[in-house]
Design a protein around this motif. Structure first.
Motif, PDB file in Angstrom:
ATOM      1  N   MET A   1     -37.976  21.042 -42.236  1.00 39.18           N
ATOM      2  CA  MET A   1     -36.658  21.675 -42.084  1.00 39.18           C
ATOM      3  C   MET A   1     -36.800  23.197 -42.038  1.00 39.18           C
ATOM      4  N   ARG A   2     -37.636  23.750 -42.900  1.00 35.77           N
ATOM      5  CA  ARG A   2     -37.848  25.203 -42.894  1.00 35.77           C
ATOM      6  C   ARG A   2     -38.478  25.653 -41.577  1.00 35.77           C
TER       7      ARG A   2
ATOM      8  N   THR B   1     -35.938  25.533 -38.758  1.00 37.90           N
ATOM      9  CA  THR B   1     -35.005  26.654 -38.867  1.00 37.90           C
ATOM     10  C   THR B   1     -35.649  27.928 -38.336  1.00 37.90           C
ATOM     11  N   LEU B   2     -36.906  28.168 -38.697  1.00 36.20           N
ATOM     12  CA  LEU B   2     -37.622  29.343 -38.186  1.00 36.20           C
ATOM     13  C   LEU B   2     -37.795  29.273 -36.671  1.00 36.20           C
TER      14      LEU B   2
ATOM     15  N   GLN C   1     -35.898  27.679 -34.579  1.00 36.69           N
ATOM     16  CA  GLN C   1     -34.569  27.881 -33.990  1.00 36.69           C
ATOM     17  C   GLN C   1     -34.247  29.371 -33.934  1.00 36.69           C
ATOM     18  N   LYS C   2     -34.503  30.084 -35.026  1.00 34.46           N
ATOM     19  CA  LYS C   2     -34.236  31.529 -35.069  1.00 34.46           C
ATOM     20  C   LYS C   2     -35.093  32.258 -34.044  1.00 34.46           C
TER      21      LYS C   2
ATOM     22  N   GLN D   1     -27.049  21.337 -33.096  1.00 34.39           N
ATOM     23  CA  GLN D   1     -27.649  22.502 -33.729  1.00 34.39           C
ATOM     24  C   GLN D   1     -29.101  22.676 -33.287  1.00 34.39           C
TER      25      GLN D   1
ATOM     26  N   ILE E   1     -32.656  22.280 -35.461  1.00 31.17           N
ATOM     27  CA  ILE E   1     -32.208  21.956 -36.816  1.00 31.17           C
ATOM     28  C   ILE E   1     -31.613  20.553 -36.841  1.00 31.17           C
ATOM     29  N   SER E   2     -30.870  20.182 -35.794  1.00 28.80           N
ATOM     30  CA  SER E   2     -30.330  18.822 -35.712  1.00 28.80           C
ATOM     31  C   SER E   2     -31.451  17.794 -35.696  1.00 28.80           C
TER      32      SER E   2
ATOM     33  N   LYS F   1     -32.873  17.437 -39.095  1.00 28.85           N
ATOM     34  CA  LYS F   1     -31.970  16.658 -39.954  1.00 28.85           C
ATOM     35  C   LYS F   1     -32.138  15.162 -39.689  1.00 28.85           C
TER      36      LYS F   1
ATOM     37  N   CYS G   1     -39.577  21.054 -29.822  1.00 24.34           N
ATOM     38  CA  CYS G   1     -40.156  22.367 -30.145  1.00 24.34           C
ATOM     39  C   CYS G   1     -41.122  22.821 -29.059  1.00 24.34           C
TER      40      CYS G   1
END
Length: 125
Positions: free
Chosen positions: A27-28, A31-32, A34-35, A62, A65-66, A69, A113
């Motif tokens: 998840m981390r 998120t990275l 995605q950013k 998202q 991130i989706s 999840k 990714c």
């Protein structure tokens, strides 16, 4: 037999903890990633707009991130299946099916990714 079940339960619990830790790390990382994609302008900050390729499929609302999840949800299902198996409430097939769900969700995240981020992505390393 009681000693075997105790060891089996301990192994299941240990494996579940490791999977939960790996899911948290995933998840981390998502998120990275995605950013990073947003900062490079590869995807918009607000993915849910109608111009987004993700708009048609709410699974990707998202972005990465989706997808992460979905891995977390599949991991929860795996943990529940393992617990049910230990308690004698289900058959081994349920655990196998749940493990396959985790593998599938993880593969989807990794492919997304790779497709979006490219080979020079810091987050993909």
């Amino acid at each position: 037999n009681a000693e075997y079940m105790g060891n089996f339960e301990a192994h299941i619990l240990d494996a579940a903890k490791k999977i939960a830790n790996a899911t948290s790390s995933l998840m981390r990382a998502a998120t990275l990633a995605q950013k990073e994609l947003v900062s490079k302008g590869i995807i918009g900050k607000h993915i849910t707009n109608s111009d987004s390729v993700y708009h048609e499929d709410s699974t990707w609302a998202q972005g990465l991130i989706s997808a992460a999840k979905q891995v977390a949800e599949a991991t929860q299902t795996l943990s529940e299946a393992a617990n049910s198996l230990v308690l004698g409430e289900c058959k081994e097939e349920r655990l196998i099916s749940a493990a396959k769900m985790v593998a599938t969700a993880t593969a989807q995240l990794l492919v997304a990714c790779r497709v979006k981020a490219g080979v020079d992505s810091v987050a993909m390393q």
